[in-house]
Design a protein around this motif. Sequence first.
Motif: not given
Length: 149
Positions: A15-16, A28-31, A106-110, A140-141
């Motif tokens: 997931r991204q 992080c959160v799901s894009i 920061y960034q979008v990551v897989r 991951w929230v």
Amino acid sequence: MSSGTRNAASGRTDRQVLEFRLGEETYCVSIDYVTEIVDSGEVTTVPNSPRHIEGVMDLRGRTTSIVDPKVVFGIDGDGDRRRIIVFDPDIVENQGAAGWLVDEVYQVVRVDDEDVDDSPSQDKESIRGVVKRDDDFVIWVDPAAVHSG
């Protein structure tokens, strides 16, 4: 629409996620939930609002509630509070548009499912898990769970 892809050979799903900083930690959160990221601007304080609501801003003609996730998650430290992650209004249901005031984006990551451990937190709804990355961890929230409560 889902940002996850399935690797047929291994049976894994990745997931991204969008990574950001709150205090000293990375989250992080799901894009899928994110509509845009904007610089923090002037927030209008709304009297008698809950403690985690910083106020409101006009973002693209829509009144958007600005949430301080540090208050929601009990995180210490002021930080830079430089960016706002704006979420899809559908996740906040009847509350209208919302954005989180974060220190840095920061960034979008897989993220592969196999890299996500269960959260040791008592808050199993809003903390989706802990992502292992080298020697670091990313929390991951789930903003949908945060805004539904």
